[in-house]
Scaffold this active site. Structure first.
Site, PDB file in Angstrom:
ATOM      1  N   ASP A 284       2.451   3.590   5.391  1.00 54.56           N
ATOM      2  CA  ASP A 284       2.209   5.022   5.146  1.00 54.56           C
ATOM      3  C   ASP A 284       1.107   5.730   5.484  1.00 54.56           C
ATOM      4  OD1 ASP A 284       4.625   5.416   3.812  1.00 54.56           O
ATOM      5  OD2 ASP A 284       3.704   5.229   1.693  1.00 54.56           O
ATOM      6  N   GLY A 285      -0.244   4.725   5.816  1.00 54.77           N
ATOM      7  CA  GLY A 285      -1.269   5.368   6.315  1.00 54.77           C
ATOM      8  C   GLY A 285      -1.300   5.403   7.703  1.00 54.77           C
TER       9      GLY A 285
ATOM     10  N   PHE B 221       1.977  10.466  -8.064  1.00 58.85           N
ATOM     11  CA  PHE B 221       2.680   9.588  -8.742  1.00 58.85           C
ATOM     12  C   PHE B 221       1.920   8.533  -9.721  1.00 58.85           C
ATOM     13  CE2 PHE B 221       5.184   5.507  -9.135  1.00 58.85           C
ATOM     14  CZ  PHE B 221       6.381   6.002  -9.851  1.00 58.85           C
TER      15      PHE B 221
END
Length: 274
Positions: A52-53, A170
């Site tokens: 994701d980075g 989250f």
């Protein structure tokens, strides 16, 4: 006319680098001009090999355009990614046939007014995190649409998009928000107060955090830092510039959520028939 593809790869993952070389050769064989640096130009799509980075780094190139990103996961959860490494051949095939749909993701504009009146700005796809930066805690006041909501000391405050609701928010106990819901989240972390519930506001609202203590840092998407000092006011609002993700299948968000987090769902169909 030459078709162009832009390739972004995790710098320190040998497996991602190896796969990047393979996918570049395959796309070139299909007549694409594959580039790895410089401006996007006329790229049809950005292919990202990483976690994701790495995908978040690619959004810095595509935001403000309608060029989509397709992510191949070489990270951990890889919630923004579309396929796992074993799906490389399918990615090439669907890119060649232009078989993808656009998933429009809301971003937020972030503005900071420092104690001396100086202003700075950035943006975020996931979240802007006001963090204690090694200090015991920070003192903040929260507001929505120019009205105060609560004040307390805490470790951090997150201003998150629906996309970011499955990221830092989250982990901090914030709600999961479906990405097609246009909303913004305000999530305190380890707050010393009675009213510290996450807030969810509409896309026309503005989130505000006033910082009353020194030593904090504001980090957007874990990549872009904005200066803050005691007396700073941080605000977040819906941006006019979304980010587009390319989807190669029609799996709904609920299915992606179950798969990425390994959620137990056994038995729900049986209960529904009773």
């Amino acid at each position: 006319m030459t078709r162009e593809i832009y390739l972004v790869t995790h710098r320190y993952r040998p497996d991602a680098q190896h796969s990047a070389a393979s996918i570049e050769a395959e796309l070139t064989r299909h007549g694409f001009d594959v580039r790895r640096s410089g401006p996007l130009g006329d790229a049809q799509i950005v292919v990202v090999l990483g976690g994701d980075g790495t995908i978040l780094s690619a959004t810095e190139l595509t935001r403000g355009t309608e060029i989509p990103i397709v992510g191949i996961n070489y990270g951990h959860v890889g919630f923004l990614a579309e396929v796992e490494p074993e799906g490389l051949s399918r990615v090439v095939e669907q890119i060649t046939e232009r078989q993808w749909t656009l998933d429009r993701r809301m971003t937020m504009d972030i503005d900071v007014t420092l104690s001396d009146g100086t202003r700075a700005s950035s943006w975020t796809l996931n979240e802007a995190a006001l963090d204690k930066h090694g200090n015991p805690m920070i003192d903040v006041s929260l507001g929505v649409d120019g009205r105060g909501v609560s004040s307390f000391s805490c470790d951090s405050v997150l201003m998150s998009t629906p996309t970011g609701s499955t990221a830092y928010s989250f982990s901090a106990g914030g709600p999961v928000v479906w990405p097609d819901v246009e909303a913004m989240l305000l999530v305190p972390i380890a707050a010393h107060a009675l009213f510290t519930r996450p807030l969810v506001v509409g896309p026309g609202s503005q989130l505000e955090v006033a910082l009353h203590s020194a030593g904090a840092v504001l980090v957007c998407d874990g990549r872009r830092n904005l200066p803050v000092d005691a007396g700073s006011l941080i605000s977040a609002r819906k941006s006019d510039y979304p980010v587009y993700l390319a989807r190669l299948n029609d799996t709904p968000f609920s299915g992606r959520l179950v798969k990425k987090f390994g959620l137990p769902v056994r038995g729900w169909r049986d209960r529904g028939r009773q």
